[in-house]
Enzyme design. Sequence first.
Site, mmCIF file in Angstrom:
data_model
loop_
_atom_site.group_PDB
_atom_site.id
_atom_site.type_symbol
_atom_site.label_atom_id
_atom_site.label_comp_id
_atom_site.label_asym_id
_atom_site.label_seq_id
_atom_site.Cartn_x
_atom_site.Cartn_y
_atom_site.Cartn_z
ATOM 1 N N GLN A 33 0.807 -1.220 0.000
ATOM 2 C CA GLN A 33 0.000 0.000 0.000
ATOM 3 C C GLN A 33 0.842 1.272 0.000
ATOM 4 O O GLN A 33 0.289 2.364 0.005
ATOM 5 C CB GLN A 33 -0.915 -0.006 1.229
ATOM 6 C CG GLN A 33 -1.906 -1.149 1.259
ATOM 7 C CD GLN A 33 -2.655 -1.231 2.578
ATOM 8 O OE1 GLN A 33 -2.365 -0.513 3.539
ATOM 9 N NE2 GLN A 33 -3.648 -2.122 2.632
ATOM 10 N N HIS A 74 -0.610 -0.309 5.825
ATOM 11 C CA HIS A 74 -0.900 0.649 6.908
ATOM 12 C C HIS A 74 0.274 1.591 7.174
ATOM 13 O O HIS A 74 0.813 1.648 8.281
ATOM 14 C CB HIS A 74 -1.293 -0.094 8.194
ATOM 15 C CG HIS A 74 -2.528 -0.919 8.068
ATOM 16 N ND1 HIS A 74 -3.099 -1.586 9.120
ATOM 17 C CD2 HIS A 74 -3.316 -1.195 6.994
ATOM 18 C CE1 HIS A 74 -4.161 -2.244 8.715
ATOM 19 N NE2 HIS A 74 -4.319 -2.009 7.412
ATOM 20 N N TYR A 96 -6.964 6.876 20.953
ATOM 21 C CA TYR A 96 -8.160 6.605 20.160
ATOM 22 C C TYR A 96 -8.569 5.132 20.173
ATOM 23 O O TYR A 96 -9.494 4.748 19.477
ATOM 24 C CB TYR A 96 -7.978 7.149 18.744
ATOM 25 C CG TYR A 96 -8.024 8.664 18.742
ATOM 26 C CD1 TYR A 96 -9.237 9.340 18.623
ATOM 27 C CD2 TYR A 96 -6.878 9.418 18.946
ATOM 28 C CE1 TYR A 96 -9.293 10.730 18.669
ATOM 29 C CE2 TYR A 96 -6.923 10.809 18.995
ATOM 30 C CZ TYR A 96 -8.137 11.457 18.867
ATOM 31 O OH TYR A 96 -8.198 12.824 18.928
#
Length: 375
Positions: free
Chosen positions: A89, A151, A254
């Site tokens: 990616q 990622h 988060y």
Amino acid sequence: MFIYRTLLHLLFSFCFLTACAAKPPETAPVSKDFRIVTVLDNLDFPWSLAFLPDGDVLITERNGNMLRYGKDGELHLVSGLPDIHPTGQGGLLDVILDPDFPTNRTIYFSFVAKDNGDYGTEVARAVLDHSSLKNLQVIFRAVPKTSSGIHFGSRLLFAPDGTLIISLGEKGRMREAQNTSNHLGSIIRINPDGSLPHDNPYINRNGYQPQLYTYGNRNVQGIALHPETGKIWFHEHGPKGGDELNILKSGANYGWPAITYGLDYSGAIISEKTALPGMEQPSAYWVPSIAPSGMTIYDGNAFPDWKGNIFIGALVQRHLRRVILQGEQIIDQEILLKDLKERIRDVRTGPDGYLYLLTDSRNGKLLRLEPLSTQ
């Protein structure tokens, strides 16, 4: 416990079929007041774009090319880039201008570097001399590098105080997003020269990387500054469901993967928790996943009804997502460009007030949305 996990799994499965967990509910597409113009095509998996003051546009391609597209229609390959190692990616990723670009001609970009067979996100700055880069400096290197090709995160943003915000993914090592001794699964804050801001939340704490601004992030690929409130919004990929839209807060956790609204790709439960003390709840989340990438908060004049709306590209669901805000509350959503059937990688507000999109394919396109009233 087995019964509880089974019921939770069934609930998630039902949500994937019905989108019952998408908060808030989305509306049917209603906007018909624009046309789509193809500005440029035949791009090789374009990832990001930045508008130059003279009307030219910088475009990055994941394969490692940076292009300068002139207002005269000429396309130039930018030279002077560092060694870039496209894998999975990653490759050449985001590009932004220095806030003082008209004076210093400096740009910043993120890319994948390789070291001893492992890959990681790095950020460099350089002076743009038409179609070549000068005085290149690598100002940030994420640690550790890993063998993974997924990622990488890699969106860049200048905050109102002049610091540089860098988003990073957890490289597929989900548990590392809660490990503050590395950079995986975090958002980073540094000065433009790579030095540390004195007020970073973890700058003098044992067990924390001093560049950390947040952690518990899975893979942030969209970040934008609200032009009226000064708040920074960002979104990140969930696993199978659980994409999130959040407001950036210094020192926040988060939650990934301790809390999530998604499942593993195998269907396995990652966590039975969707909330825990000390962990942020998203402003919105999507089940099933839309796979968000790119983001702008519209501040142009071409579409007055869109002022202050968030626009997000959707890769898997192949549309442009309009998120309507009232203050910091999300009051509605709209799906646009579904009929294009294109993976949308980046979204930007142009200096002309139009919306610009990059489509994610081997024949990627730079598209422009214009109001019909300009005909």
